[in-house]
Every structure is written in C-alpha cells, then in structure tokens.
Design an enzyme around this catalytic site. Structure first.
Site, PDB file in Angstrom:
ATOM      1  N   TYR A  38      39.712  28.893  59.169  1.00  0.00           N
ATOM      2  CA  TYR A  38      40.608  28.486  58.081  1.00  0.00           C
ATOM      3  C   TYR A  38      42.063  28.603  58.530  1.00  0.00           C
ATOM      4  O   TYR A  38      42.875  27.696  58.292  1.00  0.00           O
ATOM      5  CB  TYR A  38      40.361  29.367  56.854  1.00  0.00           C
ATOM      6  N   LYS A 118      35.802  41.531  29.706  1.00  0.00           N
ATOM      7  CA  LYS A 118      37.208  41.565  29.286  1.00  0.00           C
ATOM      8  C   LYS A 118      38.044  42.058  30.468  1.00  0.00           C
ATOM      9  O   LYS A 118      38.071  43.247  30.771  1.00  0.00           O
ATOM     10  CB  LYS A 118      37.405  42.478  28.081  1.00  0.00           C
TER      11      LYS A 118
END
Length: 670
Positions: A38, A118
């Site tokens: 990459y 959450k």
C-alpha cells in the site's frame, strides 16, 4: 507541461487502487495487500503528482494532509439539529421505552429494532455534494457546531469521494470519531517519551485530536470514523429501513460497525445488551452501552421528537465500571524526559475483572483539581477499560489528618530541583543529563542524527551499555573501551572498532548540534541554531539571564526558563565541562555579517545536489536567515531542488521568489 496520456491513466489507476484498498481495510475489514505494498502505491502516486501538479484533485488520497493551521474554527449551523439520545440504565427503563412506542403507535405485537454499540467518541457530521466531501462539522450544542473539514480530511477512513455512482446530489452522513484503544495506548506511550501531555481516555484523545487548529497534528493521530445516521438528503428518496441506510453507507465506502443487529422486539434488545456486556472488552474501541432504534424510517417519522431527543431511539447505558478503595500512598514517578507524575498506591481492588493497585493521577493540576489525599477513600475506574484512574475522593470518608499533597521540590531519583512552569500542567526534574531516570532517552537523543550523529549507537546498544553499567551518564560514551565492548554479546572486534570510530568522529561537531544534543526542553535544532548565532560562545549562553534569553527571537518565557534552569543545574554544568575535557569541540560561531540572506525567510522544496536539507538550513541560519517548513506570505525565497513538492506550486501562486540551487549558493557567498 502537458501530461502524457499514459501518465494520466496511471495516476487515475493508482487513485482507484488506493481508494479500493482503503475501502477493503476500513469498511470490509478485509485487506488484500500488506501495508508495505500500500505504501509503495501511495508513494508512487505522490511522486507522479509532484512531477505533474496540474493532475492533483481535492479528492486525491494524497490530499488528506497539508493544509495550513487555522486561527479559529468557523461555526456551522445544523439545518437538521444533531440531537442527543435519552438514556435508560436498567431493564425496567428499556421496557418502559418499548411500551411508550407501542402505545403511541397503538400496536400490541413486537416490531423490529436495530441494536448498535454506543460508541464513546465524538459526534461528527459529513456533508457530501455529488459524492465529494465538502464539509465536516462537530455536534456542538446540537444546533451550531464547528467546521473541522481540514482535520477530518486527514482521517483515512473518511472517503474524500464516495464510491460508485449511486449516491444522492447532497447527503449528510452522521457518525462518530473514535480513537481505538491500541492506537490510544501507543499515542500516550510516545507522548510520554517526548515529555508531552497524555490523554486520560480515548474519548478525550479523539475530541482533542479533532479540534486541533493544525490539521497536520490531527493527521498523526490514530482516528477512525463510523457512520450511523443520515441527516440531510437531496436528490434521492430515503430507503424503507434504517438497516438499508447502513447498507448505503457500506456501498459508498463509509465504515459501519460490524456488531449491528436487527432484532424482533424488546426481548431481542435485552439479549443483545447482555451479549455486549460480556464481549465489550474484546472490542477495539470504547463503548458505554447500546443504542436501540426503530428500524422502520416511516415509523421513525411518525414518532418524531420530544424536546432534544428522538422518540424512536434510546441509549441503554452499561453500569459504571467503578469501585471504591483506599489510597495508601501517593508517590512520584520520573519519566524519561523529566516529567514528574503523581501515582496513587491503592488497596488492591478488582475492577472489571482486573486487580488494580496503582492508578495514575496524570499531573499536578489534575491532582489538585480532584483533591486526592493519602488515606482518602476514592472511586477508581478503568479508563477506556484499560488504564486505571482515580475519579475522585469521597469527602465524607476523608480522615481528619489527611494533608494536601505538595509538588516535590526535589527529584526523587537524582534530587535535582523540580519546577512547574506557570501555565503548564506538568512538573519536571531539571536534573537533565545527571538524572538516571532520564539517562536512557538522553543518550539516544545525544547520539541521534541531528545531534552528535553517532552512527551505530542504536537503541538496543544503549540499553545494553546501561544494563552492563558501561555508561552511567552521557560522558560515558566517550570513555568506552574496545575490550569492554567486545566482551558483550554479539559485539565482535569489527563492530567495536566501527562504533569507536563513529564516537571519535562525533567529537568534532558544531555549537548548534551540541546544544540540540543536550536535550533541553523546548530547544529543537532551530532554536539551537538561533542560540548559537546570538551568543557565539557556550560560556556566554550558560551565563545568560532569563530576561536576556527572552529578548531573542522565537524564545518565549517558558523556553527561556527551561534553558536557564538547565545551565544553572550544577550537575549539567559538570557534565558539559567533562564532555569538552573528553574532546568534544566545535569551531567558534562567527558573528553574522550583513548579507543577502540576513533577515530573510527561506523554504526548501525538493532535493539539493550539493547539500542535505539540514546543511542548507544550517547555512541559512548561520548567515542570519530563517529556514521554515511551510510557505506563507511571509516567505521571501523558496529554494527549488529536484522533484519539488506542492510548496513550489503554492509559492508560484503567492508570487514568492523562486531560486534554484545555484542561485542559493551565490546568495550564501554574498
């Protein structure tokens, strides 16, 4: 210059490949290439865009970093308010939420909810126009937030351009910015090494990183974004369900948490909650409960909002992971850069299955704000489920004789003075080179490339020399013997000879390099050059008062106090004299004569043939000029070497004088 069609095609292909790999990494969690490959693709694209700057587009992967620091965040009005959620803390509260919804809709049977972790991060709004990111804003008070677009562009998981073609004309994607636990722990470790402020928990770290005025700082922070809601939408109809919105996000390249589940009725929500209570510590980031939303968007619209929260969603919070215990002692630890940190020694207590007997108090400002004393009964929490911290004392249980903790006047390790500059949260030992707690990092810094540049004296070797007691302070570097080195594991004669040659070579240096090598807090290589140019001689600098130091350009009161305290510490003066006695020397700094360079500001871009960047900057500083890293309207000259970067284009746009290496060398001779 016209861009060859073959090059243009390669650039577009590289951008597509890089964006695809980002998508696989952040959205699918299925990387198909190693990081090294990459990096090669990214560097190839950078190189081509530098050579052909006219090909650069705002949505190119290379354009995430590089914006100039902001002076202030602009306010952003949320057309659709970013409301918070109501909370419940037990099963009874959750069942009451479900009952209210069914009564309002006049339904007896259960219906679908979407359950999500959450996330304990920072709410963020992303606005895309025709697929391109045009704005990012914080929640603020729900109605007005702050424009953090430049910072958000540096977050690798946020696509600058949405994938595919099936996106709306305008869409606002809302979600959460987080700092994963692993990245948070690494960031704090590195901050401690540098002597910088650490964060108490990942949420504070994410918030502080997102609100940096300099996007280049945000770019260095390990942040990730997850989408969970659509705000504005134009040019496309809403889908039927909330889970369809999340599928849109994935298709567009927006990361979505994998632990989301569609359940039938409130019993499914309770099962999901119990599952997350058991598995939350395995998650890569902090969560503090679950969010339950009605899946049907039509039903959401029917239910609407009440006050500052939607009727169709609720947050079911986890019980606090906190316990009470007693502070047995408060001790002081000295970090590698001299930071003195108060640490509470506790009666052992189990928090979230982990026995906690020590907890950081972070710094003295935090200690005094919480007012923690020996003998106090305190609440202890595992911040981010990882780092134990003292939340605060229970004052009703405080012993009558409990005394306020004072900042130690002397270092607990070397007994040098401890100072706490006004306006700073941390106290520091000024023992510097003499303090054994700071020795290891001091030696590494002293031998680094911009300092004395001792080739071969790496981290592992420094550790070994200290462990074997061959080096007890920095002067020990110049007292190493070949016989002692060759006696160490994996150190043959040739290795020892090479190291001793490098050490001998390092004795001939410059005053700026020597000053930088001393590791005085706040004195980087630029300030070191400024000091050398101003005083010319080390003796004059060592005798300078704080007032004299503050009169020098770029030196403020904090750095002036650090310099003064360092040189007035007896042990430091002795070590400096010993280094000189052992042969460390430099030519006397010459007073700056009037030249074309004096008083001018220079920026370098590209590679020079005859000088390294450091050598060129040093020559500029010694000639009375200033070398900076970024182009602005205050820049006088930009020196253009081979393969110049974006600074070249910016200088042209601002009308700043561009000179090549030959012209720069002529200026030096003037």
């Amino acid at each position: 210059m016209e861009v060859p069609a073959k090059i243009q095609k390669r650039i577009e292909r590289l951008r597509q490949e890089i964006n695809d790999h980002n998508y696989r990494y952040y959205v699918l969690s299925q990387p198909t290439i190693p990081d090294s490959v990459y990096d090669e693709l990214f560097h190839e694209l950078q190189k081509l865009e530098k050579k052909y700057p006219e090909t650069i587009t705002p949505s190119s992967p290379t354009q995430r970093v590089g914006a100039e620091p902001l002076k202030v965040f602009e306010p952003v009005h949320h057309e659709i308010p970013m409301l918070s959620l109501d909370n419940v803390f037990d099963e009874k509260g959750l069942r009451a939420f479900d009952k209210r919804i069914r009564q309002r809709l006049k339904l007896d049977k259960p219906f679908e909810y979407v359950c999500e972790p959450k996330m304990d991060g920072v709410a963020l709004s992303l606005l895309y126009e025709n697929g391109e990111l045009i704005r990012a804003a914080t929640r603020g008070d729900g109605y007005t937030g702050e424009n953090v677009t430049q910072n958000t562009r540096t977050i690798a998981s946020v696509p600058l351009q949405l994938r595919g073609n099936d996106y709306p004309e305008l869409v606002e994607i809302r979600g959460e910015v987080l700092m994963p636990r692993e990245g948070f722990a690494k960031f704090n470790r590195e901050a401690e090494k540098r002597g910088d402020k650490t964060f108490a928990n990942p949420r504070n770290a994410a918030s502080g990183s997102l609100r940096q005025l300099d996007p280049r700082i945000t770019a260095k922070r390990p942040l990730i974004f997850y989408g969970y809601l659509i705000g504005l939408l134009k040019g496309k109809d809403f889908p039927k369900n909330h889970c369809d919105v999340l599928k849109w996000f994935k298709d567009w390249g927006i990361p979505v948490i994998s632990e989301i589940k569609v359940v039938g009725g409130i019993e499914g929500c309770l099962d999901y909650y119990e599952h997350l209570v058991k598995t939350r510590e395995k998650m890569p980031f902090d969560i503090d409960g679950i969010v339950i939303k009605v899946n049907s968007l039509q039903v959401q619209a029917e239910l609407g909002f009440v006050s500052r929260a939607p009727r169709w969603a609720i947050a079911y919070k986890f019980p606090a992971q906190e316990k009470m215990t007693v502070v047995k002692a408060i001790e002081f630890q000295v970090g590698r850069t001299g930071v003195v940190t108060p640490v509470a020694r506790l009666e052992p207590v189990s928090v979230s299955g982990v026995t906690v007997s020590n907890a950081t108090l972070h710094n003295f400002d935090e200690l005094y704000r919480k007012d923690v004393r020996v003998g106090d009964t305190v609440i202890v929490r595992r911040a981010g489920d990882v780092i134990p911290e003292v939340v605060g004392p229970i004052l009703a249980k405080r012993p009558k004789k409990a005394k306020l903790i004072k900042i130690p006047s002397r270092c607990p390790v070397c007994h040098a003075e401890v100072i706490k500059p006004e306006g700073e949260a941390v106290a520091r030992c000024v023992g510097g080179l003499y303090c054994r707690a700071q020795l290891r990092e001091s030696i590494k810094h002293f031998a680094s490339r911009r300092a004395l540049d001792i080739e071969g004296l790496g981290d592992k070797l420094v550790e070994l020399f200290i462990q074997e007691k061959l080096i007890k302070d920095i002067t020990g570097i110049y007292q190493l013997k070949k016989s002692a080195i060759t006696a160490l594991p994996r150190m043959g004669e040739k290795s020892a000879e090479n190291l001793l040659t490098a050490i001998e070579k390092s004795k001939k240096t410059t005053l700026p390099r020597f000053l930088y090598a001393l590791g005085i807090r706040g004195v980087g290589d630029t300030i070191a050059r400024t000091l050398a140019r101003h005083f010319h001689e080390l003796d004059l600098l060592m005798k300078a008062s704080i007032e004299t130091l503050q009169e020098i350009r770029d030196i403020g009161p904090v750095v002036a106090e650090n310099i003064h305290a360092f040189f007035h510490q007896k042990h430091n003066a002795e070590l400096i004299n010993k280094l000189i006695h052992l042969g460390v020397h430099w030519p006397q700094e010459k007073a700056v004569v009037k030249s074309e360079i004096a008083g001018k500001t220079f920026v370098l871009t590209g590679a020079l043939k005859s000088l390294t960047r450091e050598e060129a900057e040093e020559k500029i500083e010694r000639s009375g000029g200033k070398a900076t890293s970024s182009v602005s309207k205050n820049t006088d000259y930009v020196i253009v070497g081979e393969n110049p970067g974006s600074k070249y284009e910016k200088a042209k746009a601002l009308g700043i004088s561009l000179i090549d290496e030959e012209a720069f060398l002529k200026l030096l001779k003037s």
